[in-house]
Design a protein around this motif. Structure first.
Motif, PDB file in Angstrom:
ATOM      1  N   GLY A 340       0.806  -1.217   0.000  1.00 27.98           N
ATOM      2  CA  GLY A 340       0.000   0.000   0.000  1.00 27.98           C
ATOM      3  C   GLY A 340       0.837   1.264   0.000  1.00 27.98           C
ATOM      4  N   TRP A 341       0.209   2.361  -0.406  1.00 26.16           N
ATOM      5  CA  TRP A 341       0.849   3.679  -0.338  1.00 26.16           C
ATOM      6  C   TRP A 341      -0.224   4.756  -0.380  1.00 26.16           C
ATOM      7  CZ3 TRP A 341       1.436   0.858  -5.001  1.00 26.16           C
ATOM      8  CH2 TRP A 341       0.881   1.452  -6.153  1.00 26.16           C
ATOM      9  N   ASN A 342       0.177   5.986  -0.051  1.00 25.74           N
ATOM     10  CA  ASN A 342      -0.739   7.121  -0.059  1.00 25.74           C
ATOM     11  C   ASN A 342      -0.611   7.903  -1.360  1.00 25.74           C
ATOM     12  OD1 ASN A 342      -1.700   6.618   2.572  1.00 25.74           O
ATOM     13  ND2 ASN A 342       0.088   7.666   3.446  1.00 25.74           N
ATOM     14  N   SER A 343      -1.673   8.618  -1.705  1.00 25.87           N
ATOM     15  CA  SER A 343      -1.687   9.464  -2.890  1.00 25.87           C
ATOM     16  C   SER A 343      -2.292  10.807  -2.506  1.00 25.87           C
ATOM     17  CB  SER A 343      -2.512   8.810  -3.998  1.00 25.87           C
ATOM     18  OG  SER A 343      -2.489   9.581  -5.184  1.00 25.87           O
ATOM     19  N   PRO A 344      -1.747  11.925  -3.029  1.00 20.48           N
ATOM     20  CA  PRO A 344      -2.231  13.244  -2.607  1.00 20.48           C
ATOM     21  C   PRO A 344      -3.651  13.500  -3.093  1.00 20.48           C
ATOM     22  CG  PRO A 344      -0.709  13.466  -4.435  1.00 20.48           C
ATOM     23  CD  PRO A 344      -0.660  12.024  -4.023  1.00 20.48           C
ATOM     24  N   PRO A 345      -4.484  14.130  -2.295  1.00 23.32           N
ATOM     25  CA  PRO A 345      -5.854  14.410  -2.707  1.00 23.32           C
ATOM     26  C   PRO A 345      -5.909  15.434  -3.849  1.00 23.32           C
ATOM     27  CG  PRO A 345      -5.373  15.509  -0.625  1.00 23.32           C
ATOM     28  CD  PRO A 345      -4.198  14.621  -0.926  1.00 23.32           C
ATOM     29  N   GLY A 346      -6.821  15.217  -4.773  1.00 20.79           N
ATOM     30  CA  GLY A 346      -7.053  16.179  -5.837  1.00 20.79           C
ATOM     31  C   GLY A 346      -6.018  16.176  -6.934  1.00 20.79           C
ATOM     32  N   ARG A 347      -5.115  15.196  -6.929  1.00 24.93           N
ATOM     33  CA  ARG A 347      -4.081  15.124  -7.968  1.00 24.93           C
ATOM     34  C   ARG A 347      -3.924  13.679  -8.420  1.00 24.93           C
ATOM     35  NH1 ARG A 347       1.003  17.973  -5.299  1.00 24.93           N
ATOM     36  NH2 ARG A 347       1.912  17.686  -7.381  1.00 24.93           N
ATOM     37  N   ALA A 348      -3.914  13.471  -9.732  1.00 28.15           N
ATOM     38  CA  ALA A 348      -3.663  12.133 -10.266  1.00 28.15           C
ATOM     39  C   ALA A 348      -2.196  11.799 -10.034  1.00 28.15           C
ATOM     40  CB  ALA A 348      -3.991  12.083 -11.752  1.00 28.15           C
ATOM     41  N   GLN A 349      -1.963  10.656  -9.433  1.00 27.28           N
ATOM     42  CA  GLN A 349      -0.591  10.268  -9.111  1.00 27.28           C
ATOM     43  C   GLN A 349      -0.063   9.276 -10.145  1.00 27.28           C
ATOM     44  OE1 GLN A 349       0.214   7.491  -5.846  1.00 27.28           O
ATOM     45  NE2 GLN A 349       1.618   9.029  -4.980  1.00 27.28           N
ATOM     46  N   TYR A 350       1.180   9.522 -10.578  1.00 25.30           N
ATOM     47  CA  TYR A 350       1.888   8.570 -11.432  1.00 25.30           C
ATOM     48  C   TYR A 350       3.028   7.987 -10.595  1.00 25.30           C
ATOM     49  CZ  TYR A 350      -0.640  10.029 -15.576  1.00 25.30           C
ATOM     50  OH  TYR A 350      -1.625  10.265 -16.498  1.00 25.30           O
ATOM     51  N   GLY A 359       0.471 -10.608 -16.871  1.00 25.68           N
ATOM     52  CA  GLY A 359      -0.536 -11.647 -17.075  1.00 25.68           C
ATOM     53  C   GLY A 359      -1.737 -11.396 -16.196  1.00 25.68           C
ATOM     54  N   PRO A 360      -2.594 -12.395 -16.025  1.00 23.81           N
ATOM     55  CA  PRO A 360      -3.828 -12.210 -15.242  1.00 23.81           C
ATOM     56  C   PRO A 360      -3.579 -11.830 -13.794  1.00 23.81           C
ATOM     57  CG  PRO A 360      -3.929 -14.228 -16.555  1.00 23.81           C
ATOM     58  CD  PRO A 360      -2.523 -13.739 -16.631  1.00 23.81           C
ATOM     59  N   ASP A 361      -2.415 -12.225 -13.242  1.00 20.30           N
ATOM     60  CA  ASP A 361      -2.118 -11.919 -11.833  1.00 20.30           C
ATOM     61  C   ASP A 361      -0.984 -10.909 -11.706  1.00 20.30           C
ATOM     62  OD1 ASP A 361      -0.206 -13.590 -12.808  1.00 20.30           O
ATOM     63  OD2 ASP A 361      -0.079 -14.863 -11.025  1.00 20.30           O
ATOM     64  N   SER A 362      -0.971  -9.910 -12.593  1.00 22.98           N
ATOM     65  CA  SER A 362       0.088  -8.899 -12.568  1.00 22.98           C
ATOM     66  C   SER A 362       0.108  -8.178 -11.221  1.00 22.98           C
ATOM     67  CB  SER A 362      -0.133  -7.875 -13.690  1.00 22.98           C
ATOM     68  OG  SER A 362      -0.096  -8.501 -14.940  1.00 22.98           O
ATOM     69  N   ARG A 363       1.316  -7.915 -10.729  1.00 25.63           N
ATOM     70  CA  ARG A 363       1.497  -7.214  -9.457  1.00 25.63           C
ATOM     71  C   ARG A 363       2.558  -6.144  -9.632  1.00 25.63           C
ATOM     72  NH1 ARG A 363       0.602  -9.641  -4.410  1.00 25.63           N
ATOM     73  NH2 ARG A 363       2.748  -9.196  -3.780  1.00 25.63           N
ATOM     74  N   VAL A 364       2.376  -5.031  -8.917  1.00 26.34           N
ATOM     75  CA  VAL A 364       3.353  -3.945  -8.958  1.00 26.34           C
ATOM     76  C   VAL A 364       3.622  -3.452  -7.554  1.00 26.34           C
ATOM     77  CG1 VAL A 364       2.656  -3.205 -11.274  1.00 26.34           C
ATOM     78  CG2 VAL A 364       1.559  -2.163  -9.275  1.00 26.34           C
ATOM     79  N   PRO A 390      -6.121   7.584  -9.610  1.00 26.60           N
ATOM     80  CA  PRO A 390      -7.021   8.699  -9.919  1.00 26.60           C
ATOM     81  C   PRO A 390      -6.983   9.778  -8.842  1.00 26.60           C
ATOM     82  CG  PRO A 390      -8.104   6.583 -10.301  1.00 26.60           C
ATOM     83  CD  PRO A 390      -6.811   6.282  -9.597  1.00 26.60           C
ATOM     84  N   GLU A 391      -7.316  10.993  -9.233  1.00 25.92           N
ATOM     85  CA  GLU A 391      -7.171  12.117  -8.326  1.00 25.92           C
ATOM     86  C   GLU A 391      -8.146  12.069  -7.151  1.00 25.92           C
ATOM     87  OE1 GLU A 391      -9.240  15.920 -10.097  1.00 25.92           O
ATOM     88  OE2 GLU A 391      -7.977  15.012 -11.648  1.00 25.92           O
ATOM     89  N   ASP A 392      -9.211  11.265  -7.235  1.00 22.76           N
ATOM     90  CA  ASP A 392     -10.140  11.161  -6.108  1.00 22.76           C
ATOM     91  C   ASP A 392      -9.802  10.004  -5.169  1.00 22.76           C
ATOM     92  OD1 ASP A 392     -10.770   9.151  -7.879  1.00 22.76           O
ATOM     93  OD2 ASP A 392     -12.944   9.446  -7.788  1.00 22.76           O
ATOM     94  N   VAL A 393      -8.644   9.355  -5.373  1.00 22.77           N
ATOM     95  CA  VAL A 393      -8.208   8.256  -4.513  1.00 22.77           C
ATOM     96  C   VAL A 393      -6.987   8.719  -3.725  1.00 22.77           C
ATOM     97  CG1 VAL A 393      -7.281   5.909  -4.458  1.00 22.77           C
ATOM     98  CG2 VAL A 393      -9.077   6.508  -6.102  1.00 22.77           C
ATOM     99  N   THR A 394      -7.039   8.552  -2.412  1.00 27.92           N
ATOM    100  CA  THR A 394      -5.930   9.014  -1.565  1.00 27.92           C
ATOM    101  C   THR A 394      -5.169   7.867  -0.914  1.00 27.92           C
ATOM    102  OG1 THR A 394      -7.427   9.245   0.322  1.00 27.92           O
ATOM    103  CG2 THR A 394      -7.073  11.195  -1.068  1.00 27.92           C
ATOM    104  N   ARG A 395      -5.646   6.646  -1.080  1.00 31.24           N
ATOM    105  CA  ARG A 395      -4.972   5.511  -0.454  1.00 31.24           C
ATOM    106  C   ARG A 395      -5.081   4.284  -1.348  1.00 31.24           C
ATOM    107  NH1 ARG A 395      -0.869   3.715   2.614  1.00 31.24           N
ATOM    108  NH2 ARG A 395      -1.247   1.510   3.098  1.00 31.24           N
ATOM    109  N   ILE A 396      -3.933   3.680  -1.602  1.00 30.29           N
ATOM    110  CA  ILE A 396      -3.873   2.390  -2.287  1.00 30.29           C
ATOM    111  C   ILE A 396      -3.529   1.336  -1.259  1.00 30.29           C
ATOM    112  CG2 ILE A 396      -2.633   1.018  -4.023  1.00 30.29           C
ATOM    113  CD1 ILE A 396      -4.499   3.102  -5.189  1.00 30.29           C
ATOM    114  N   ASP A 397      -4.330   0.284  -1.186  1.00 29.25           N
ATOM    115  CA  ASP A 397      -4.057  -0.821  -0.282  1.00 29.25           C
ATOM    116  C   ASP A 397      -3.607  -2.040  -1.071  1.00 29.25           C
ATOM    117  OD1 ASP A 397      -4.776   0.479   2.155  1.00 29.25           O
ATOM    118  OD2 ASP A 397      -6.897   0.259   1.585  1.00 29.25           O
TER     119      ASP A 397
END
Length: 413
Positions: A340-350, A359-364, A390-397
């Motif tokens: 997991g990691w955090n993403s800033p609010p209101g900004r699309a994160q790259y 493949g079907p079970d790709s992981r990053v 996406p800019e409306d997402v602030t947390r990736i789990d």
């Protein structure tokens, strides 16, 4: 972000086509249809080394019933000879040599006693029209062998050559000047004093320009001096199709790029809702005395990760459009987050990521321990993709699904 990309692509119109020799055409985008000048192949010819024969002479040939023929000619590829075969006669023939009159099959050398100077014994009856390449079986005269918009891969250059073309009308590869700005920058390998750092951006961006199919002209680092930069841009304007600058685009006291370019009505500066890469500038250098538009200019942030992400999102598609490509963007996959990691609010994160498997079970997972920090150039070297949050997402789990732009990296699984 999408609005900014659309505005960039609207400025970056395809370069006017030019004639390119076959030797210089690799990777260019074709701007005309290519039609075959003659039939391909232009004459019936042998597909094997062996003997051109009249099949009626050999209908009963076998190892138990070998048939011996008189050899009346020796035909190499490129010969203009055309001996007419009579019953009981054959011509030794090499691959690509024209089939002589009267012959209707070729017997491979392996199906004979390999012959002598005047006679050859056939040990197996050939099939009808065996091992003959017929006139025009690949293309007829006037057939379209390549269409405008085709990328000139090696196989397509071969097709153009076989159609009788020595040069092709194609969009040229854009010539792109790459400039780093900042008085703190020194040439890699030099010993920096306190406050100085190696110029990595000009090398990073020049390599990215080349990988995009354009021709980089790496200028390197220039100091934070408005007159120096202005004079350099004016000199380059008549020699390149695009200019990529990094650094000096924010609101600092020494942001020389913005100071020089922002007053131009053809340039636009402003924040883009993305991270990294928020400050962006683009436009064109003013038209010359002949009215021809100046080069397209991209003003990117100075931090290396920001510069690279900005290049991938905005500059690379624009350079491909200048070169005449219709496929502008990197391929993408859907992959799950390995952590997991955090993403800033209101900004699309790259997020620069390492693609652990595809493949079907790709992981990053993030390529650098510091995540998407704009200064983490060492960690950027491990990235094989950019994960879009996406800019409306602030947390990736862990386990969340993400769209990932695949980068061209040899270590990609």
């Amino acid at each position: 972000m999408a609005v900014h990309l659309a505005a960039v692509l609207a400025v970056a119109t395809p370069l006017a086509p030019e004639l390119a020799s076959l030797d210089a055409a690799r990777g260019l985008v074709l701007a005309e249809d290519i039609r075959s000048a003659t039939a391909t192949p232009p004459f019936d010819n042998s597909a094997m080394d062996g003997y051109a024969v009249r099949r009626d002479d050999l209908l009963d040939a076998s190892e138990d019933n070998p048939v011996t023929l008189q050899v009346i000619a020796d035909l190499a590829a490129g010969t203009s000879e055309n001996p007419a075969l009579e019953p009981g006669q054959a011509a030794r023939i090499m691959t690509g040599a024209p089939l002589p009159d009267g012959a209707d099959a070729v017997v491979p050398i392996e199906d004979t006693d390999r012959g002598g100077l005047y006679f050859a014994t056939v040990l197996r009856a050939p099939e009808p029209a065996a091992h003959i390449r017929r006139t025009g079986e690949d293309a007829q005269a006037g057939d379209t062998v390549l269409t405008a918009g085709s990328v000139l891969w090696p196989t397509r250059i071969a097709a153009a050559a076989s159609a009788g073309r020595s040069s092709l009308l194609a969009h040229p590869a854009p010539r792109v000047a790459v400039i780093s700005t900042g008085s703190e920058l020194v040439t890699p390998g030099d010993v920096p004093r306190r406050g100085q750092i190696p110029d990595s951006n000009s090398y990073l961006l020049a390599a990215a320009v080349a990988e995009a199919g354009a021709v980089p002209i790496r200028i390197g680092a220039v100091p934070d001096d408005e007159n120096t930069l202005r004079d350099l841009l004016a000199t380059l304007a008549d020699t390149v199709d695009a200019i990529v600058l990094s650094g000096g685009v924010s609101v600092g006291a020494y942001d020389v790029v913005k100071a020089v370019l922002a007053p131009l009505p053809s340039m636009t500066f402003g924040p883009v809702r993305m991270q990294p890469g928020k400050p962006q500038g683009f436009g064109r250098w003013p038209a010359g005395d002949d009215g021809a538009p100046g080069p397209v200019i991209f003003a990117l942030p100075g931090n290396p990760v920001s510069a690279y992400v900005s290049f991938e999102v905005f500059v690379r598609p624009a350079l491909r459009r200048l070169a005449g490509h219709t496929e502008l963007h990197r391929p993408t996959i859907t992959a799950s987050a390995a952590t997991g990691w955090n993403s800033p609010p209101g900004r699309a994160q790259y997020m620069p990521v390492t693609v652990e498997r595809t493949g079907p079970d790709s992981r990053v997972r993030p390529a650098a321990a510091g995540g998407s920090g704009s200064h983490l150039v060492a960690g950027l070297g491990q990235a094989t993709g950019l994960a879009l949050v996406p800019e409306d997402v602030t947390r990736i789990d862990e386990g969340d699904l993400l769209t990932v732009m695949l980068l061209l990296c040899p270590q990609l699984p």
